[in-house]
Design an enzyme around this catalytic site. Structure first.
Site, PDB file in Angstrom:
ATOM      1  N   ASP A  42     -54.396 -50.886 -81.147  1.00  0.00           N
ATOM      2  CA  ASP A  42     -52.981 -50.811 -80.740  1.00  0.00           C
ATOM      3  C   ASP A  42     -52.228 -52.068 -81.184  1.00  0.00           C
ATOM      4  OD1 ASP A  42     -54.100 -52.553 -78.926  1.00  0.00           O
ATOM      5  OD2 ASP A  42     -53.334 -51.536 -77.133  1.00  0.00           O
ATOM      6  N   SER A  43     -52.963 -53.041 -81.734  1.00  0.00           N
ATOM      7  CA  SER A  43     -52.306 -54.187 -82.369  1.00  0.00           C
ATOM      8  C   SER A  43     -51.423 -53.726 -83.527  1.00  0.00           C
ATOM      9  CB  SER A  43     -53.344 -55.196 -82.869  1.00  0.00           C
ATOM     10  OG  SER A  43     -54.305 -54.562 -83.689  1.00  0.00           O
ATOM     11  N   ASP A  81     -57.590 -46.856 -80.515  1.00  0.00           N
ATOM     12  CA  ASP A  81     -57.198 -47.346 -79.190  1.00  0.00           C
ATOM     13  C   ASP A  81     -56.378 -46.313 -78.429  1.00  0.00           C
ATOM     14  OD1 ASP A  81     -58.105 -49.861 -78.419  1.00  0.00           O
ATOM     15  OD2 ASP A  81     -56.652 -50.903 -79.686  1.00  0.00           O
ATOM     16  N   LYS A 110     -61.238 -46.433 -77.814  1.00  0.00           N
ATOM     17  CA  LYS A 110     -61.404 -47.696 -77.080  1.00  0.00           C
ATOM     18  C   LYS A 110     -60.315 -47.737 -76.021  1.00  0.00           C
ATOM     19  CE  LYS A 110     -60.328 -51.927 -78.974  1.00  0.00           C
ATOM     20  NZ  LYS A 110     -59.226 -52.365 -78.097  1.00  0.00           N
ATOM     21  N   GLU A 112     -58.725 -50.302 -72.626  1.00  0.00           N
ATOM     22  CA  GLU A 112     -58.752 -51.627 -72.004  1.00  0.00           C
ATOM     23  C   GLU A 112     -58.958 -51.527 -70.494  1.00  0.00           C
ATOM     24  OE1 GLU A 112     -55.303 -53.914 -73.070  1.00  0.00           O
ATOM     25  OE2 GLU A 112     -55.762 -53.801 -75.208  1.00  0.00           O
ATOM     26  N   GLU A 179     -62.802 -60.085 -75.588  1.00  0.00           N
ATOM     27  CA  GLU A 179     -61.736 -60.798 -76.298  1.00  0.00           C
ATOM     28  C   GLU A 179     -61.351 -62.091 -75.586  1.00  0.00           C
ATOM     29  OE1 GLU A 179     -58.436 -58.419 -77.576  1.00  0.00           O
ATOM     30  OE2 GLU A 179     -57.301 -60.155 -78.261  1.00  0.00           O
TER      31      GLU A 179
END
Ligand code: KIV
Length: 261
Positions: A42-43, A81, A110, A112, A179
């Protein structure tokens, strides 16, 4: 590589390399490389769309970039993501997002954090979709974390990260991104788990590493992240090529007879 290779590599103590990728053009180059797997992170909201954080990533944005990467990435294993809040609204919303990303070409998703969406993680895993966890500096929580800050610096924070990692493993995640945390914390987590860990800004004791492609290629000249190593000069090379092209157009050196029909 498939999802089973993550565990095999971890068990054989072979490091796993992961790189972000957001588009067809770079996916084709990554496909030719030896890098093990690809993250449509999502970056993308920051790197490709210019937003200040990842909270602006949306399901349609992730779908479009995942599909583009899937068209170029060949046999690479693709993780996409789940974007901001997609796993926090309801099970239906989360499962629709997972379906969208997997049908766009992701082999795994993925997400978070863990607290409060344990049931959703378990349901995704039980539905046959490999899930990669992500703890530490999770940017979808940026406003709660008070900015881009290293996590787990004190004992309580480190303990919290360890507990989160163990919960993610129990829920069936096949790997976890760690991270921005002290290397000793990442090492302790890695040694406490059976599944692999993929680090970014977390030292070398994790089972593998991930970097943002544009960062590792040297595409961001003014970026100075302590954990980042650049392996190219993409910014300078692009700029040089553009200025040379401009110069040759202005001086009528391009095109010459070798470039005519
Ligand atoms: O979105 C992303 O690029 C990521 C990596 C930093 C792990 O989640």
């Amino acid at each position: 590589m498939n999802v089973l290779d993550f565990q095999r590599m971890r068990d054989q103590k072979k490091k796993i390399s992961m790189v972000t990728c957001y588009d067809y053009w770079t996916a084709r180059i990554v496909a030719e490389s030896d890098v093990d797997c690809v993250l449509v992170g999502d970056s993308v909201a920051m790197v490709m769309h210019g937003y200040p954080t990842t909270v602006n990533a949306t399901i349609p944005m992730m779908e479009m970039h995942t599909a583009a990467v899937a068209r170029g990435a060949g046999k690479k294993f693709i993780i996409a993501d789940l974007p901001f809040l997609a796993n926090r609204k309801s099970l239906d919303v989360a499962m629709d997002a997972v379906q969208t990303l997997v049908q766009a070409g992701a082999h795994a998703i993925k997400l978070e954090g863990v607290t409060g969406h344990e049931d959703i993680i378990k349901h995704i895993v039980d539905s046959g979709i490999p899930v990669m966890g992500h703890i530490g500096l999770t940017l979808q929580f940026v406003h709660q974390l008070g900015g881009f800050k290293v996590q787990g610096r004190d004992d309580a924070g480190a303990q919290r990260l360890l507990e989160q990692a163990k919960t993610l493993e129990e829920l069936g995640c096949f790997a976890i991104v760690l991270e921005c945390m002290p290397p000793a914390v990442a090492q302790q987590i890695t040694e406490s788990l059976h599944i692999p860990t993929i680090g970014i800004g977390a030292g070398e004791k994790t089972s593998g590493q991930v970097l943002v492609l544009q960062d590792l290629l040297g595409g961001n000249k003014h970026m100075s992240l302590k954990f980042l190593k650049t392996y190219g000069h993409a910014h300078d090379d692009f700029l040089k090529a553009l200025n040379q092209y401009n110069e040759e157009v202005k001086q009528v050196k391009f095109p010459d007879e070798t470039h005519y029909y």
